[in-house]
Scaffold this motif. Structure first.
Motif, PDB file in Angstrom:
ATOM      1  N   ARG A  24       0.834  -1.193   0.000  1.00 62.88           N
ATOM      2  CA  ARG A  24       0.000   0.000   0.000  1.00 62.88           C
ATOM      3  C   ARG A  24       0.877   1.254   0.000  1.00 62.88           C
ATOM      4  O   ARG A  24       1.938   1.264   0.631  1.00 62.88           O
ATOM      5  CB  ARG A  24      -0.927   0.032   1.231  1.00 62.88           C
ATOM      6  N   ALA A  25       0.393   2.278  -0.667  1.00 63.21           N
ATOM      7  CA  ALA A  25       1.117   3.551  -0.695  1.00 63.21           C
ATOM      8  C   ALA A  25       0.179   4.655  -1.159  1.00 63.21           C
ATOM      9  O   ALA A  25      -0.841   4.411  -1.807  1.00 63.21           O
ATOM     10  CB  ALA A  25       2.331   3.467  -1.625  1.00 63.21           C
ATOM     11  N   ASN A  26       0.536   5.894  -0.818  1.00 62.51           N
ATOM     12  CA  ASN A  26      -0.197   7.078  -1.254  1.00 62.51           C
ATOM     13  C   ASN A  26       0.463   7.584  -2.526  1.00 62.51           C
ATOM     14  O   ASN A  26       1.659   7.895  -2.529  1.00 62.51           O
ATOM     15  CB  ASN A  26      -0.148   8.147  -0.168  1.00 62.51           C
ATOM     16  N   LEU A  27      -0.288   7.677  -3.600  1.00 66.05           N
ATOM     17  CA  LEU A  27       0.275   7.993  -4.912  1.00 66.05           C
ATOM     18  C   LEU A  27      -0.173   9.370  -5.397  1.00 66.05           C
ATOM     19  O   LEU A  27      -1.360   9.687  -5.393  1.00 66.05           O
ATOM     20  CB  LEU A  27      -0.145   6.922  -5.925  1.00 66.05           C
ATOM     21  N   THR A  28       0.805  10.165  -5.827  1.00 64.40           N
ATOM     22  CA  THR A  28       0.543  11.484  -6.408  1.00 64.40           C
ATOM     23  C   THR A  28       1.228  11.554  -7.758  1.00 64.40           C
ATOM     24  O   THR A  28       2.349  11.058  -7.915  1.00 64.40           O
ATOM     25  CB  THR A  28       1.097  12.600  -5.501  1.00 64.40           C
ATOM     26  N   ILE A  29       0.575  12.166  -8.749  1.00 65.56           N
ATOM     27  CA  ILE A  29       1.220  12.373 -10.048  1.00 65.56           C
ATOM     28  C   ILE A  29       1.478  13.863 -10.245  1.00 65.56           C
ATOM     29  O   ILE A  29       0.648  14.700  -9.921  1.00 65.56           O
ATOM     30  CB  ILE A  29       0.386  11.801 -11.223  1.00 65.56           C
ATOM     31  N   ARG A  30       2.655  14.190 -10.735  1.00 66.17           N
ATOM     32  CA  ARG A  30       3.044  15.554 -11.054  1.00 66.17           C
ATOM     33  C   ARG A  30       3.765  15.535 -12.397  1.00 66.17           C
ATOM     34  O   ARG A  30       4.859  14.997 -12.500  1.00 66.17           O
ATOM     35  CB  ARG A  30       3.992  16.122  -9.971  1.00 66.17           C
ATOM     36  N   ASN A  31       3.118  16.104 -13.419  1.00 65.20           N
ATOM     37  CA  ASN A  31       3.720  16.147 -14.758  1.00 65.20           C
ATOM     38  C   ASN A  31       4.064  14.737 -15.237  1.00 65.20           C
ATOM     39  O   ASN A  31       5.204  14.428 -15.584  1.00 65.20           O
ATOM     40  CB  ASN A  31       4.972  17.044 -14.741  1.00 65.20           C
ATOM     41  N   PHE A  32       3.047  13.891 -15.257  1.00 67.80           N
ATOM     42  CA  PHE A  32       3.218  12.489 -15.648  1.00 67.80           C
ATOM     43  C   PHE A  32       2.071  12.137 -16.599  1.00 67.80           C
ATOM     44  O   PHE A  32       0.922  12.516 -16.335  1.00 67.80           O
ATOM     45  CB  PHE A  32       3.195  11.587 -14.412  1.00 67.80           C
ATOM     46  N   PRO A  33       2.332  11.401 -17.673  1.00 63.66           N
ATOM     47  CA  PRO A  33       1.308  11.195 -18.706  1.00 63.66           C
ATOM     48  C   PRO A  33       0.276  10.118 -18.397  1.00 63.66           C
ATOM     49  O   PRO A  33      -0.638   9.896 -19.199  1.00 63.66           O
ATOM     50  CB  PRO A  33       2.146  10.790 -19.931  1.00 63.66           C
ATOM     51  N   THR A  34       0.395   9.455 -17.250  1.00 66.75           N
ATOM     52  CA  THR A  34      -0.495   8.343 -16.924  1.00 66.75           C
ATOM     53  C   THR A  34      -1.330   8.684 -15.707  1.00 66.75           C
ATOM     54  O   THR A  34      -0.865   9.380 -14.800  1.00 66.75           O
ATOM     55  CB  THR A  34       0.320   7.056 -16.658  1.00 66.75           C
ATOM     56  N   SER A  35      -2.575   8.197 -15.651  1.00 63.37           N
ATOM     57  CA  SER A  35      -3.459   8.480 -14.525  1.00 63.37           C
ATOM     58  C   SER A  35      -3.057   7.675 -13.291  1.00 63.37           C
ATOM     59  O   SER A  35      -2.338   6.660 -13.389  1.00 63.37           O
ATOM     60  CB  SER A  35      -4.904   8.152 -14.889  1.00 63.37           C
ATOM     61  N   VAL A  36      -3.542   8.116 -12.142  1.00 61.62           N
ATOM     62  CA  VAL A  36      -3.292   7.397 -10.889  1.00 61.62           C
ATOM     63  C   VAL A  36      -3.816   5.975 -10.981  1.00 61.62           C
ATOM     64  O   VAL A  36      -3.141   5.014 -10.588  1.00 61.62           O
ATOM     65  CB  VAL A  36      -3.937   8.142  -9.705  1.00 61.62           C
ATOM     66  N   ALA A  37      -5.041   5.828 -11.496  1.00 59.23           N
ATOM     67  CA  ALA A  37      -5.649   4.491 -11.582  1.00 59.23           C
ATOM     68  C   ALA A  37      -4.817   3.561 -12.454  1.00 59.23           C
ATOM     69  O   ALA A  37      -4.609   2.382 -12.108  1.00 59.23           O
ATOM     70  CB  ALA A  37      -7.067   4.604 -12.133  1.00 59.23           C
ATOM     71  N   GLU A  38      -4.316   4.071 -13.575  1.00 61.91           N
ATOM     72  CA  GLU A  38      -3.526   3.226 -14.475  1.00 61.91           C
ATOM     73  C   GLU A  38      -2.186   2.843 -13.854  1.00 61.91           C
ATOM     74  O   GLU A  38      -1.724   1.709 -13.991  1.00 61.91           O
ATOM     75  CB  GLU A  38      -3.305   3.936 -15.804  1.00 61.91           C
ATOM     76  N   ILE A  39      -1.562   3.794 -13.153  1.00 63.39           N
ATOM     77  CA  ILE A  39      -0.295   3.476 -12.484  1.00 63.39           C
ATOM     78  C   ILE A  39      -0.504   2.401 -11.433  1.00 63.39           C
ATOM     79  O   ILE A  39       0.294   1.461 -11.310  1.00 63.39           O
ATOM     80  CB  ILE A  39       0.314   4.740 -11.854  1.00 63.39           C
ATOM     81  N   ARG A  40      -1.591   2.522 -10.679  1.00 59.18           N
ATOM     82  CA  ARG A  40      -1.859   1.508  -9.647  1.00 59.18           C
ATOM     83  C   ARG A  40      -2.030   0.132 -10.283  1.00 59.18           C
ATOM     84  O   ARG A  40      -1.565  -0.875  -9.729  1.00 59.18           O
ATOM     85  CB  ARG A  40      -3.099   1.893  -8.838  1.00 59.18           C
ATOM     86  N   ARG A  41      -2.705   0.068 -11.416  1.00 58.08           N
ATOM     87  CA  ARG A  41      -2.856  -1.228 -12.100  1.00 58.08           C
ATOM     88  C   ARG A  41      -1.494  -1.750 -12.562  1.00 58.08           C
ATOM     89  O   ARG A  41      -1.214  -2.948 -12.469  1.00 58.08           O
ATOM     90  CB  ARG A  41      -3.799  -1.084 -13.298  1.00 58.08           C
ATOM     91  N   ASN A  42      -0.658  -0.861 -13.033  1.00 55.16           N
ATOM     92  CA  ASN A  42       0.640  -1.277 -13.573  1.00 55.16           C
ATOM     93  C   ASN A  42       1.616  -1.748 -12.501  1.00 55.16           C
ATOM     94  O   ASN A  42       2.439  -2.635 -12.747  1.00 55.16           O
ATOM     95  CB  ASN A  42       1.282  -0.129 -14.361  1.00 55.16           C
ATOM     96  N   ILE A  43       1.546  -1.142 -11.306  1.00 51.75           N
ATOM     97  CA  ILE A  43       2.524  -1.509 -10.269  1.00 51.75           C
ATOM     98  C   ILE A  43       1.920  -2.391  -9.183  1.00 51.75           C
ATOM     99  O   ILE A  43       2.652  -2.916  -8.340  1.00 51.75           O
ATOM    100  CB  ILE A  43       3.164  -0.254  -9.638  1.00 51.75           C
ATOM    101  N   GLY A  44       0.575  -2.533  -9.169  1.00 54.66           N
ATOM    102  CA  GLY A  44      -0.074  -3.425  -8.220  1.00 54.66           C
ATOM    103  C   GLY A  44      -0.027  -2.966  -6.778  1.00 54.66           C
ATOM    104  O   GLY A  44       0.034  -3.789  -5.859  1.00 54.66           O
TER     105      GLY A  44
END
Length: 353
Positions: free
Chosen positions: A306-326
């Motif tokens: 588990r982790a708290n995820l923030t995106i700053r100047n990144f081309p992928t959404s939070v939801a997609e990153i979570r799917r990609n890294i599990g």
């Protein structure tokens, strides 16, 4: 919305009446109302002063600016029902000896057609249309103050105007013209409001912009747009510490000033994240210690559930990153997906300080 969460002081006033839903929603929260009262007192430089609140509403700002009725204040509201509720509430909150006068009238007509002079006139124009749509521009809000700024300023020492947090700051300063100070107020992880102070001293001066987070846990970060334009910023790959500016500072756009003031490196012109090798105290925002830097590949995150995820100047959404890294939401680990000065895209793994 729980009324006691927004206004804790009401727990001590058993007979306080809640107004209709929209007035309750639009009213300043307790910490914001207290902050405005403190700013006005500090700006005027006196403990005792007279106030006209030309957008009375629920009356929270009137209560705090008047120091719960110990300072003379005029509450002006065109809704007769809100005036009735405010009259009862002022008595419940302040007792019989308070100095708040309730006026049921159109505030612009009332103020412009009288010879009264106040130390401060406060305005919080309604930012909802008849259909309930949120309004942003000053001219769209009710009342529209722009045609009357000069006359209103002639009737007070200080004109204090609460504005939409969505309003473009450069546009606001250009339209209001006489702003000496603009407070960008953040709370609960977002920008809540803008507070513009207008006086004759604001003519031709550089407006001071103050970034504040409530409840106040650090000194305001103050800068000018002219200073921001001339500031220099250095760029850096991530070092030992990571700094995320507060929502108020991000709204104000002090992206170069903050790096220059604190001697920080910026990760990328558009990332708005900063870094340093040695820890910098009292940064106006969140600070983290960097523990790792990883690519967006699931195998690299097997050790983080588990982790708290923030995106700053990144081309992928939070939801997609979570799917990609599990990695699920929560926990004590913080992840920042961002772009570095060399345009590489990585996830910074941190723990909050």
């Amino acid at each position: 919305m729980k009324i006691f969460d927004k206004f804790p002081f009401l727990k001590k006033i058993a007979t306080f009446q809640a107004p209709p839903g929209l007035s309750l929603e639009q009213a300043s929260g307790e910490s914001a109302a207290l902050f405005k009262a403190q700013v006005i007192e500090s700006t005027l430089g006196v403990k005792q002063f007279t106030t006209a609140d030309m957008t009375g509403g629920m009356g929270i700002d009137t209560l705090f600016i008047s120091a719960f009725g110990s300072r003379p204040a005029t509450y002006i509201e065109r809704s007769a029902e809100l005036c009735r509720i405010a009259t009862d509430n002022f008595k419940a909150a302040c007792g019989d000896a308070h100095h708040i006068s309730v006026v049921n009238a159109d505030s612009v007509e009332y103020l412009l057609n009288r010879s009264d002079h106040y130390d401060v006139i406060f305005a919080d124009p309604a930012r909802r249309s008849v259909s309930g749509r949120k309004l942003v521009s000053i001219s769209d809000c009710e009342p529209n103050l722009l045609p009357h700024i000069g006359t209103l300023m002639s009737k007070c020492r200080l004109l204090a105007v609460k504005l939409s947090p969505m309003l473009d700051i450069s546009v606001a300063l250009q339209e209001l013209k006489h702003v000496t100070d603009l407070y960008v107020v953040g709370a609960d992880g977002e920008c809540k409001e803008l507070l513009a102070l207008l006086s004759d001293a604001g003519t031709g001066c550089q407006t001071k912009i103050h970034c504040v987070t409530l409840p106040q846990n650090n000194m305001p970060f103050t800068f000018t747009l002219e200073g921001e334009r001339s500031a220099t910023v250095k760029y850096s790959m991530p070092q030992h510490y990571l700094y995320e500016p507060s929502p108020a500072l991000l709204k104000a756009g002090a992206f170069k000033s903050i790096g220059e003031r604190y001697g920080l490196g910026k990760l990328h012109p558009n990332s708005h994240l900063y870094t340093s090798e040695t820890f910098v105290e009292n940064f106006p925002g969140r600070t983290f210690e960097i523990t790792d830097i990883r690519k967006v590949h699931k195998p690299q995150f097997k050790d983080i559930e588990r982790a708290n995820l923030t995106i700053r100047n990144f081309p992928t959404s939070v939801a997609e990153i979570r799917r990609n890294i599990g990695v699920k939401e929560g926990g004590d680990t913080y992840l920042f997906a961002t772009t570095f000065m060399d345009n590489s895209k990585r996830i910074i793994v941190c723990k909050r300080i």
